[in-house]
Design a protein around this motif. Structure first.
Motif, PDB file in Angstrom:
ATOM      1  N   PHE A  66       0.861  -1.190   0.000  1.00 60.91           N
ATOM      2  CA  PHE A  66       0.000   0.000   0.000  1.00 60.91           C
ATOM      3  C   PHE A  66       0.898   1.241   0.000  1.00 60.91           C
ATOM      4  N   PRO A  67       1.474   1.574  -1.176  1.00 61.02           N
ATOM      5  CA  PRO A  67       2.427   2.682  -1.213  1.00 61.02           C
ATOM      6  C   PRO A  67       1.821   4.026  -0.831  1.00 61.02           C
ATOM      7  N   ARG A  68       0.529   4.188  -1.080  1.00 59.70           N
ATOM      8  CA  ARG A  68      -0.193   5.389  -0.634  1.00 59.70           C
ATOM      9  C   ARG A  68      -1.613   4.968  -0.283  1.00 59.70           C
ATOM     10  N   GLU A  69      -2.327   5.859   0.386  1.00 63.03           N
ATOM     11  CA  GLU A  69      -3.716   5.567   0.716  1.00 63.03           C
ATOM     12  C   GLU A  69      -4.509   5.305  -0.570  1.00 63.03           C
ATOM     13  N   GLY A  70      -5.262   4.204  -0.573  1.00 62.79           N
ATOM     14  CA  GLY A  70      -6.098   3.888  -1.719  1.00 62.79           C
ATOM     15  C   GLY A  70      -5.354   3.229  -2.866  1.00 62.79           C
ATOM     16  N   TRP A  71      -4.054   2.963  -2.703  1.00 62.64           N
ATOM     17  CA  TRP A  71      -3.271   2.264  -3.730  1.00 62.64           C
ATOM     18  C   TRP A  71      -3.016   0.837  -3.242  1.00 62.64           C
ATOM     19  N   VAL A  72      -3.242  -0.141  -4.106  1.00 61.29           N
ATOM     20  CA  VAL A  72      -2.976  -1.539  -3.763  1.00 61.29           C
ATOM     21  C   VAL A  72      -2.105  -2.131  -4.861  1.00 61.29           C
ATOM     22  N   GLU A  73      -0.952  -2.669  -4.457  1.00 60.69           N
ATOM     23  CA  GLU A  73      -0.027  -3.244  -5.433  1.00 60.69           C
ATOM     24  C   GLU A  73       0.496  -4.589  -4.939  1.00 60.69           C
ATOM     25  N   GLN A  74       0.985  -5.394  -5.897  1.00 59.86           N
ATOM     26  CA  GLN A  74       1.656  -6.657  -5.575  1.00 59.86           C
ATOM     27  C   GLN A  74       2.852  -6.809  -6.496  1.00 59.86           C
ATOM     28  N   ASP A  75       3.835  -7.596  -6.044  1.00 56.58           N
ATOM     29  CA  ASP A  75       5.050  -7.810  -6.823  1.00 56.58           C
ATOM     30  C   ASP A  75       4.835  -8.981  -7.778  1.00 56.58           C
ATOM     31  N   PRO A  76       4.837  -8.748  -9.106  1.00 59.72           N
ATOM     32  CA  PRO A  76       4.598  -9.842 -10.055  1.00 59.72           C
ATOM     33  C   PRO A  76       5.631 -10.963  -9.939  1.00 59.72           C
ATOM     34  N   LYS A  77       6.874 -10.614  -9.578  1.00 64.09           N
ATOM     35  CA  LYS A  77       7.919 -11.645  -9.441  1.00 64.09           C
ATOM     36  C   LYS A  77       7.660 -12.501  -8.210  1.00 64.09           C
ATOM     37  N   GLU A  78       7.172 -11.884  -7.142  1.00 61.53           N
ATOM     38  CA  GLU A  78       6.811 -12.655  -5.947  1.00 61.53           C
ATOM     39  C   GLU A  78       5.655 -13.601  -6.263  1.00 61.53           C
ATOM     40  N   ILE A  79       4.685 -13.105  -7.027  1.00 66.44           N
ATOM     41  CA  ILE A  79       3.555 -13.961  -7.430  1.00 66.44           C
ATOM     42  C   ILE A  79       4.053 -15.157  -8.229  1.00 66.44           C
ATOM     43  N   LEU A  80       4.926 -14.903  -9.217  1.00 68.20           N
ATOM     44  CA  LEU A  80       5.456 -15.986 -10.042  1.00 68.20           C
ATOM     45  C   LEU A  80       6.271 -16.971  -9.206  1.00 68.20           C
ATOM     46  N   GLN A  81       7.114 -16.443  -8.313  1.00 66.09           N
ATOM     47  CA  GLN A  81       7.922 -17.316  -7.463  1.00 66.09           C
ATOM     48  C   GLN A  81       7.040 -18.170  -6.566  1.00 66.09           C
ATOM     49  N   SER A  82       5.935 -17.604  -6.109  1.00 66.94           N
ATOM     50  CA  SER A  82       5.019 -18.371  -5.248  1.00 66.94           C
ATOM     51  C   SER A  82       4.395 -19.527  -6.021  1.00 66.94           C
ATOM     52  N   VAL A  83       4.169 -19.324  -7.327  1.00 64.91           N
ATOM     53  CA  VAL A  83       3.640 -20.420  -8.158  1.00 64.91           C
ATOM     54  C   VAL A  83       4.662 -21.542  -8.267  1.00 64.91           C
ATOM     55  N   TYR A  84       5.936 -21.181  -8.543  1.00 68.16           N
ATOM     56  CA  TYR A  84       6.989 -22.196  -8.611  1.00 68.16           C
ATOM     57  C   TYR A  84       7.079 -22.971  -7.298  1.00 68.16           C
ATOM     58  N   GLU A  85       7.040 -22.236  -6.181  1.00 72.70           N
ATOM     59  CA  GLU A  85       7.165 -22.881  -4.871  1.00 72.70           C
ATOM     60  C   GLU A  85       6.004 -23.834  -4.605  1.00 72.70           C
ATOM     61  N   CYS A  86       4.797 -23.393  -4.945  1.00 69.82           N
ATOM     62  CA  CYS A  86       3.624 -24.249  -4.723  1.00 69.82           C
ATOM     63  C   CYS A  86       3.696 -25.523  -5.569  1.00 69.82           C
ATOM     64  N   ILE A  87       4.142 -25.374  -6.828  1.00 71.05           N
ATOM     65  CA  ILE A  87       4.273 -26.555  -7.691  1.00 71.05           C
ATOM     66  C   ILE A  87       5.308 -27.510  -7.110  1.00 71.05           C
ATOM     67  N   GLU A  88       6.474 -26.981  -6.700  1.00 72.91           N
ATOM     68  CA  GLU A  88       7.537 -27.813  -6.133  1.00 72.91           C
ATOM     69  C   GLU A  88       7.050 -28.577  -4.904  1.00 72.91           C
ATOM     70  N   LYS A  89       6.439 -27.845  -3.966  1.00 69.34           N
ATOM     71  CA  LYS A  89       6.027 -28.459  -2.699  1.00 69.34           C
ATOM     72  C   LYS A  89       4.915 -29.491  -2.916  1.00 69.34           C
ATOM     73  N   THR A  90       3.994 -29.202  -3.835  1.00 69.32           N
ATOM     74  CA  THR A  90       2.923 -30.167  -4.114  1.00 69.32           C
ATOM     75  C   THR A  90       3.492 -31.425  -4.741  1.00 69.32           C
ATOM     76  N   CYS A  91       4.454 -31.265  -5.659  1.00 68.30           N
ATOM     77  CA  CYS A  91       5.102 -32.436  -6.265  1.00 68.30           C
ATOM     78  C   CYS A  91       5.817 -33.267  -5.200  1.00 68.30           C
ATOM     79  N   GLU A  92       6.453 -32.591  -4.240  1.00 73.42           N
ATOM     80  CA  GLU A  92       7.107 -33.303  -3.122  1.00 73.42           C
ATOM     81  C   GLU A  92       6.078 -34.115  -2.336  1.00 73.42           C
ATOM     82  N   LYS A  93       4.956 -33.477  -2.020  1.00 72.81           N
ATOM     83  CA  LYS A  93       3.919 -34.158  -1.230  1.00 72.81           C
ATOM     84  C   LYS A  93       3.347 -35.355  -1.987  1.00 72.81           C
ATOM     85  N   LEU A  94       3.164 -35.208  -3.305  1.00 74.27           N
ATOM     86  CA  LEU A  94       2.663 -36.330  -4.108  1.00 74.27           C
ATOM     87  C   LEU A  94       3.658 -37.481  -4.085  1.00 74.27           C
TER      88      LEU A  94
END
Length: 558
Positions: free
Chosen positions: A47-75
Motif C-alpha cells: 500500500f504505497p499510498r492511501e487507496g493504492w494496492v499493489e503486488q510484486d509480479p515476481k513474488e507472485i510468479l515465485q510463489s507459483v513455482y514454490e507451490c508446484i515444487e512443494k505439491t510435487c514433493e507431497k505427491l
C-alpha cells in the motif's frame, strides 16, 4: 500397495489458483475430482499510498513455482507418480494489471490490484445518463484513489455521456477494471512509456503474466488470456469476443501490447520451467485451462445450465448466474460478463454478476469493533444458543446501501431491540443480514433474466457455518447446495484444463465428480414466515436511509 494406488488413480490434473492473498497449486484425480494434494503460499499486498494496492509480479510468479515444487514433493511422499499429471489449469484474481518487458522478462512496475474490500459498487464508477444505477460487482467501498482522476477525465470524453463502454463490455466506466489501471501506468510510469515506444511492452492480467512465464517467458513464452479475464479489462467486446478498436482508442491503449484472446479450455502452450528441479518434472505438460476466479467457481460448481447460480461467501459475496448464450443487461445494477467458453469451437456462455459488500466483514466487525466474539467461528455457537434474532434486525450499511438500493445516505443500524435482546440475538441477526442481502441480489437477477432459481449452489469459507446455510435456505425459500469439496475455484480450472482438445481426460459430466458429494439445506420454515421476515428486513433497510444528510466523501459512493 503403492502400485495398486497408482493403478486406481487415473490421469491427474493440476491447477494454479492465484488469489489476492495467496497462491496455491492443487492436483486432482480427473476421474473422481478428488483433491490429492496441494500447497499454499501467502503473498504480500503493498500500500504505497492511501487507496493504492499493489503486488510484486515476481513474488507472485515465485510463489507459483514454490507451490508446484512443494505439491510435487507431497505427491511423491504419497507414492503418486507426478508424471501422471496430464494438464494444468490457471485460475486467477481478475482485473489486476501487469506490464512487463518481453525482452528481459522483468515487470516494468508492480501489479496494480483492485481495492481490497470486495463489495457491490466501485465508488468511482461513472454512471452514464440513461442508467439509473451504478454497477454491482465492480468491487469496493474503498476508492481506488490512484485512478479516480483518470476515470473522471475519461468520463468527459464519452460521446454524449451514453452507455458507450457498458454496451460493448457489460461494465461501467470504473477504476476497478484493467483499462483504467493500464491508462494510469501509461500516463505515470516512464519505464512503461519507454517500453511501449520501443515495442518491448506486454500487458496482461495475472493469468497472462503466469502463462507467458510458465511457457518459456523470454524464450518463446505464449502471450495470451482467456475470454473471462479479457471481459474484465473494459477493452474487450463481449459480443464479438475480440479486443475492441474503438475502446482501445477511447482509453488510448496500443493494441500491440494486448494478449491474444483464447477460449477457457484449449492448449495454450507447454510448461518450460527446467530451472526449477522439482517443478521441472512438469516440463512439457500442457497449460490448457484458464478462467478468472469467479468463472472458475461457476464451472467447478457445474453451473452449466441457463439460470443456475453460485454464491461465494467471503469478506463479501460474489454471485454469478449463468444466462446461457445470451447477454443479459441488468436494470438493477448487476454486471454482464463472460461466464466461460470451454473450447475453441464451443459457444460462449454469459453471466450476470452481483456482489454483497458486507458478508464475512460483518462477523469481523462484531469481533474487532464490538468484541462480542473472540474468533469468527464463535458466531455460530452464539447464534445456536438462541436460534432466533428475537425481532432484532442488523443492516450493515457501513458505507451506504448498494444494489439494489444505491443509497449513499444510509448507515448501519441494529433495530428491533428490547430489554431481552442480548449478544446472541445480535449474532443471529448478523448472519441473517448476509442471507437477506443475498436474497436481494438474487431477486434482482431473477427480475433481469426472468428465470427464478430452483436452488443456490454455494462455496467459500463462511459455508462451514451450518446455521448460516440453513438461514440462507429459509430466507430464499429454495434449497441451498454445498459441495463436500470446497475448492471449487481450483476444480473449475482443472476441469477446463483436463477437458481441452488434445488432453481429453475430463468429460465435464456430473458423474465425473463422484468424489464430490453435496450437502443440501432445505427450507425449514413455511413460505409465509419467510416472506414476513424478508419484508421486515426491508422495513429495517428503509430505517437505515437518510442518516447522512449531505453527500460527503465519507459516504463511499459516487
Amino acid at each position: 500397495m503403492a502400485a495398486a494406488k497408482k493403478a486406481v488413480l487415473g490421469p491427474l490434473v493440476g491447477a494454479v489458483d492465484q488469489g489476492t492473498s495467496s497462491t496455491r497449486f492443487l492436483v486432482f484425480n480427473s476421474k473422481t475430482a478428488e483433491l490429492l494434494s496441494h500447497h499454499q503460499v501467502e503473498i504480500k499486498q503493498e500500500f504505497p499510498r492511501e487507496g493504492w494496492v499493489e503486488q510484486d509480479p515476481k513474488e507472485i510468479l515465485q510463489s507459483v513455482y514454490e507451490c508446484i515444487e512443494k505439491t510435487c514433493e507431497k505427491l511423491g511422499q504419497l507414492n503418486i507418480d507426478i508424471s501422471n499429471i496430464k494438464a494444468i489449469g490457471v485460475s486467477n484474481q481478475r482485473e489486476t494489471t501487469v506490464v512487463w518487458d518481453k525482452l528481459t522478462g522483468e515487470p516494468l512496475y508492480n501489479a496494480v490490484a483492485a481495492p481490497v474490500s470486495p463489495g457491490p459498487s466501485d465508488p468511482a464508477a461513472v454512471v452514464p445518463s440513461g442508467s439509473s444505477v451504478p454497477a454491482a460487482g465492480a468491487s469496493s467501498v474503498w476508492l481506488d484513489l490512484r485512478t479516480q482522476s483518470t476515470v473522471e477525465s475519461l468520463s468527459k470524453r464519452i460521446p454524449g455521456n451514453n452507455n458507450f463502454v457498458k454496451s460493448k463490455t457489460g461494465l461501467p466506466l470504473s477504476t476497478y477494471f484493467s483499462a483504467v489501471k493500464l491508462r494510469w501506468l501509461l500516463d505515470n510510469v516512464r519505464k512503461v512509456q519507454k517500453a511501449v515506444e520501443e515495442d518491448r511492452a506486454l500487458f496482461g492480467t495475472i493469468d497472462s503474466w503466469l502463462i507467458w512465464s510458465l511457457t518459456g517467458g523470454v524464450s518463446g513464452g505464449v502471450h495470451c488470456t482467456d475470454v473471462t479475464n479479457a471481459s474484465r479489462t473494459m477493452l474487450f467486446n463481449i459480443h464479438s469476443l475480440e479486443w475492441d478498436k474503438e475502446l482501445c482508442e477511447f482509453f488510448g491503449i496500443p493494441m500491440k501490447i494486448l494478449p491474444n484472446v483464447r477460449s477457457s479450455s484449449e492448449i495454450y502452450g507447454l510448461m518450460k520451467i527446467s530451472h526449477s528441479p522439482k517443478a521441472g518434472a512438469l516440463e512439457g505438460v500442457p497449460i490448457s485451462g484458464c478462467l478468472g476466479d469467479q468463472s472458475a467457481a461457476l464451472v467447478g460448481q457445474m453451473c452449466f445450465q441457463d439460470g443456475q447460480a453460485k454464491n461465494t461467501y467471503g469478506t463479501g459475496c460474489f454471485l454469478l448466474c449463468n444466462t446461457g448464450r445470451k447477454c443479459v443487461f441488468s436494470e438493477h445494477g448487476l454486471l454482464t460478463t463472460v461466464a466461460y467458453k470451454l473450447g475453441r469451437d464451443k459457444p460462449v456462455y454469459y453471466a450476470l454478476e452481483g456482489s454483497v459488500a458486507i458478508a464475512g466483514a460483518v462477523i469481523r466487525w462484531l469481533r474487532d469493533n464490538l468484541g462480542i466474539i473472540k474468533s469468527s467461528e464463535e458466531i455460530e455457537k452464539l447464534a445456536k444458543e438462541v436460534g432466533t434474532s428475537y425481532g432484532c434486525y442488523f443492516v450493515p450499511a457501513f458505507s451506504g446501501l448498494y444494489a439494489p438500493y444505491w443509497e449513499p445516505s444510509a448507515r448501519g443500524i441494529i433495530c428491533g431491540l428490547t430489554q431481552f435482546t442480548n449478544k446472541c440475538h445480535i449474532a443471529f441477526a448478523a448472519l441473517e443480514a448476509v442471507c437477506f442481502q443475498t436474497r436481494e441480489i438474487l431477486d434482482a437477477m431473477n427480475r433481469d433474466c426472468g428465470i427464478p432459481l430452483s436452488h443456490l449452489q454455494v462455496d467459500g469459507g463462511m459455508t462451514n457455518n451450518k446455521i448460516l446455510m440453513q438461514l440462507q435456505a429459509d430466507i430464499l425459500y429454495i434449497p441451498v447446495v454445498k459441495p463436500s469439496m470446497p475448492e471449487t475455484t481450483a476444480l473449475g480450472a482443472a476441469m477446463a484444463a483436463g477437458a481441452a482438445e488434445g488432453v481429453g481426460v475430463w468429460s465435464l459430466e456430473p458423474e465425473d465428480l463422484s468424489a464430490v458429494t453435496m450437502e443440501r439445506f432445505e427450507p425449514q420454515i413455511n413460505a409465509e414466515e419467510s416472506e414476513i421476515r424478508y419484508s421486515t428486513w426491508k422495513k429495517a433497510v428503509m430505517k437505515s436511509m437518510g442518516w447522512v444528510t449531505t453527500q460527503s466523501s465519507e459516504s463511499g459512493m459516487p
